[in-house]
Design an enzyme around this catalytic site. Structure first.
Site, PDB file in Angstrom:
ATOM      1  N   ASP A  14      50.079  50.097  40.487  1.00 47.05           N
ATOM      2  CA  ASP A  14      51.452  49.584  40.537  1.00 47.05           C
ATOM      3  C   ASP A  14      52.379  50.450  39.668  1.00 47.05           C
ATOM      4  OD1 ASP A  14      53.094  47.261  41.430  1.00 47.05           O
ATOM      5  OD2 ASP A  14      53.347  47.008  39.264  1.00 47.05           O
TER       6      ASP A  14
ATOM      7  N   LYS B 283      55.753  52.992  40.458  1.00 49.12           N
ATOM      8  CA  LYS B 283      57.042  52.900  39.740  1.00 49.12           C
ATOM      9  C   LYS B 283      57.428  54.261  39.156  1.00 49.12           C
ATOM     10  CE  LYS B 283      56.625  48.016  38.607  1.00 49.12           C
ATOM     11  NZ  LYS B 283      56.204  47.034  37.625  1.00 49.12           N
TER      12      LYS B 283
HETATM   13  N1  LIG Z   1      56.597  38.581  41.630  1.00 49.16           N
HETATM   14  C1  LIG Z   1      57.242  39.405  40.788  1.00 49.16           C
HETATM   15  O1  LIG Z   1      57.515  39.095  39.622  1.00 49.16           O
HETATM   16  C2  LIG Z   1      57.702  40.770  41.274  1.00 49.16           C
HETATM   17  C3  LIG Z   1      58.500  41.575  40.430  1.00 49.16           C
HETATM   18  C4  LIG Z   1      58.970  42.803  40.898  1.00 49.16           C
HETATM   19  C5  LIG Z   1      58.629  43.232  42.172  1.00 49.16           C
HETATM   20  N2  LIG Z   1      57.808  42.451  42.949  1.00 49.16           N
HETATM   21  C6  LIG Z   1      57.461  42.953  44.282  1.00 49.16           C
HETATM   22  O2  LIG Z   1      58.046  42.078  45.256  1.00 49.16           O
HETATM   23  C7  LIG Z   1      57.221  42.025  46.404  1.00 49.16           C
HETATM   24  C8  LIG Z   1      56.873  40.564  46.698  1.00 49.16           C
HETATM   25  O3  LIG Z   1      56.176  40.036  45.578  1.00 49.16           O
HETATM   26  P1  LIG Z   1      55.709  38.502  45.556  1.00 49.16           P
HETATM   27  O4  LIG Z   1      55.271  38.244  44.162  1.00 49.16           O
HETATM   28  O5  LIG Z   1      56.750  37.636  46.178  1.00 49.16           O
HETATM   29  O6  LIG Z   1      54.430  38.583  46.529  1.00 49.16           O
HETATM   30  P2  LIG Z   1      53.727  37.378  47.306  1.00 49.16           P
HETATM   31  O7  LIG Z   1      54.003  36.085  46.627  1.00 49.16           O
HETATM   32  O8  LIG Z   1      52.328  37.816  47.511  1.00 49.16           O
HETATM   33  O9  LIG Z   1      54.497  37.342  48.731  1.00 49.16           O
HETATM   34  C9  LIG Z   1      54.405  38.376  49.665  1.00 49.16           C
HETATM   35  C10 LIG Z   1      54.988  37.892  50.971  1.00 49.16           C
HETATM   36  O10 LIG Z   1      54.969  38.972  51.894  1.00 49.16           O
HETATM   37  C11 LIG Z   1      54.558  38.465  53.159  1.00 49.16           C
HETATM   38  N3  LIG Z   1      54.048  39.525  54.033  1.00 49.16           N
HETATM   39  C12 LIG Z   1      52.939  40.285  53.891  1.00 49.16           C
HETATM   40  N4  LIG Z   1      52.824  41.140  54.924  1.00 49.16           N
HETATM   41  C13 LIG Z   1      53.895  40.921  55.724  1.00 49.16           C
HETATM   42  C14 LIG Z   1      54.338  41.468  56.940  1.00 49.16           C
HETATM   43  N5  LIG Z   1      53.670  42.456  57.541  1.00 49.16           N
HETATM   44  N6  LIG Z   1      55.478  41.002  57.504  1.00 49.16           N
HETATM   45  C15 LIG Z   1      56.193  40.003  56.916  1.00 49.16           C
HETATM   46  N7  LIG Z   1      55.811  39.428  55.740  1.00 49.16           N
HETATM   47  C16 LIG Z   1      54.678  39.889  55.159  1.00 49.16           C
HETATM   48  C17 LIG Z   1      53.490  37.459  52.796  1.00 49.16           C
HETATM   49  O11 LIG Z   1      53.244  36.637  53.910  1.00 49.16           O
HETATM   50  P3  LIG Z   1      52.210  35.393  53.844  1.00 49.16           P
HETATM   51  O12 LIG Z   1      52.951  34.315  53.112  1.00 49.16           O
HETATM   52  O13 LIG Z   1      52.003  35.086  55.284  1.00 49.16           O
HETATM   53  O14 LIG Z   1      50.993  35.897  53.145  1.00 49.16           O
HETATM   54  C18 LIG Z   1      54.175  36.751  51.631  1.00 49.16           C
HETATM   55  O15 LIG Z   1      55.060  35.755  52.109  1.00 49.16           O
HETATM   56  C19 LIG Z   1      56.008  42.901  46.096  1.00 49.16           C
HETATM   57  O16 LIG Z   1      56.209  44.178  46.612  1.00 49.16           O
HETATM   58  C20 LIG Z   1      55.972  42.933  44.571  1.00 49.16           C
HETATM   59  O17 LIG Z   1      55.338  44.080  44.055  1.00 49.16           O
HETATM   60  C21 LIG Z   1      57.361  41.233  42.543  1.00 49.16           C
END
Ligand SMILES: NC(=O)c1ccc[n+]([C@@H]2O[C@H](COP(=O)([O-])OP(=O)(O)OC[C@H]3O[C@@H](n4cnc5c(N)ncnc54)[C@H](OP(=O)(O)O)[C@@H]3O)[C@@H](O)[C@H]2O)c1
Length: 343
Positions: free
Chosen positions: A181, A185
């Site tokens: 990760d 970045k």
């Molecule tokens: N959480 C944080 O604090 C944070 C901070 C900075 C950046 N980020 C970044 O933000 C992004 C999302 O993080 P998150 O924590 O929200 O992850 P998450 O909770 O795992 O959610 C990911 C979402 O993406 C969906 N998804 C996966 N493949 C897909 C596709 N082909 N088409 C459409 N939707 C799809 C998943 O669907 P399902 O629900 O069906 O599995 C899920 O709803 C990541 O790239 C992460 O690195 C997160």
């Protein structure tokens, strides 16, 4: 008033849900969500192709592979997904070229530092003629938290479990501990600094022992203890020099690396606490003392806020362009009028 901007959202996980909640609270008539999808379902008022802004709140390579295609069609993209500019150089270049060709904008503030003014500062320095010489930083909120708490009193594996339970790490903590990760970045930052860095040129020192790396997802917990002995001996060695462990990413003089470092208290990258990110930028302007940016760099809410900021910047740019067009049209009419007057 002009018609609202149609938005399509990909991903309904932590960040996607926080984006929807924020848009709902914001209740701005200039924005309307018309399509939402995750990996299993789609909800549509309008076809996703009708969207003028796509929000990517997934970690999906398939979705990131579409960024350049959307941009080339003139659709603006706002992403928390690092696999756009943080994957292969070819994909990062395709995104750049598509933006130039179509004029569409790419909002990526949420990809590094969850919206801290890191990418914005690097781009502003370059736009002002500064030359960026190097970037170094603590770029992972979860690893920052782990090493802020690791003092030898509690085994490292216990802290990893705590961090996972608190939502600081990914559900599979190996994604954080492997340095992958952070590598993405660093690629995004270095490329924003103007360096055409190939993804595989970053040296990554993973913290994951072989047995843990090989474990199935449901067997991770029993293998976490394999982290304890190596991490304890690294901590002991750091303490002998009066330093602490930090997981640092560096790009300087064409060399990019990600891994554990021992830093003494007072070092610019050793400050802060909790899940804080810290980044030091050295440039021609900031040659003696680096420019240091620090603040909370993780969490769904700050990430969603950074995405919404990018959406609003796009909306305002579109409004500005519209206003300029209408001024140009009225001044054209006026000049026709003047022309008739003086004929
Ligand atoms: N959480 C944080 O604090 C944070 C901070 C900075 C950046 N980020 C970044 O933000 C992004 C999302 O993080 P998150 O924590 O929200 O992850 P998450 O909770 O795992 O959610 C990911 C979402 O993406 C969906 N998804 C996966 N493949 C897909 C596709 N082909 N088409 C459409 N939707 C799809 C998943 O669907 P399902 O629900 O069906 O599995 C899920 O709803 C990541 O790239 C992460 O690195 C997160």
């Amino acid at each position: 008033m002009s018609a609202p901007l149609p938005i399509a959202l990909y991903g309904t996980g932590q960040v996607g849900r926080a984006v929807l909640a924020r848009l709902e609270r914001f209740a701005d008539a200039s924005l309307v969500v018309v399509h939402v999808e995750n990996s299993r379902h789609e909800w549509s008022d309008l076809d996703a192709d009708a969207a003028q802004i796509v929000l990517d709140a997934t970690a999906s390579d398939t979705v990131a592979a579409r960024h350049a295609e959307w941009l080339a069609r003139g659709v603006h993209v706002v992403t928390a997904n690092k696999l756009g500019r943080g994957a292969s150089l070819a994909r990062a270049d395709a995104i750049e070229q598509a933006c130039i060709a179509s004029g569409a904008r790419y909002g990526d503030a949420a990809t590094v530092g969850a919206g801290l003014p890191l990418l914005r500062s690097l781009r502003a320095l370059r736009a002002g003629g500064d030359a960026i010489h190097g970037v170094a930083g603590v770029l992972s909120g979860s690893l920052a938290w782990l090493f802020a708490h690791f003092d030898g009193r509690v085994p490292f594996s216990t802290l990893v479990r705590e961090a996972r339970a608190a939502g600081y790490t990914e559900p599979d903590p190996r994604i954080d501990l492997s340095g992958e990760d952070v590598r993405r970045k660093l690629l995004i930052l270095a490329r924003a600094a103007g360096v055409a860095l190939e993804a595989d040129t970053v040296q990554v020192e993973s913290l994951v022992p072989d047995a843990l790396a090989a474990a199935d997802l449901d067997a991770i917990d029993e293998q976490l203890a394999t982290l304890d002995a190596p991490m304890q001996s690294l901590l002991d060695a750091a303490r002998e020099t009066g330093a602490r462990l930090h997981f640092v990413a560096r790009w300087h003089d064409g060399v990019a690396r990600v891994g554990l470092e021992t830093l003494v208290a007072g070092h610019p990258l050793a400050a802060g606490g909790g899940t804080d990110n810290r980044v030091a930028i050295r440039s021609a302007r900031y040659a003696g003392q680096p420019l240091v940016i620090q603040g909370p760099g993780a969490g769904a809410d700050v990430t969603a806020a950074a995405m919404l900021d990018d959406v609003l910047a796009i909306r305002d740019a579109l409004r500005g362009a519209q206003a300029i067009r209408s001024v140009a049209t009225s001044s054209k009419n006026a000049s026709i009028g003047w022309g008739r007057l003086i004929a």
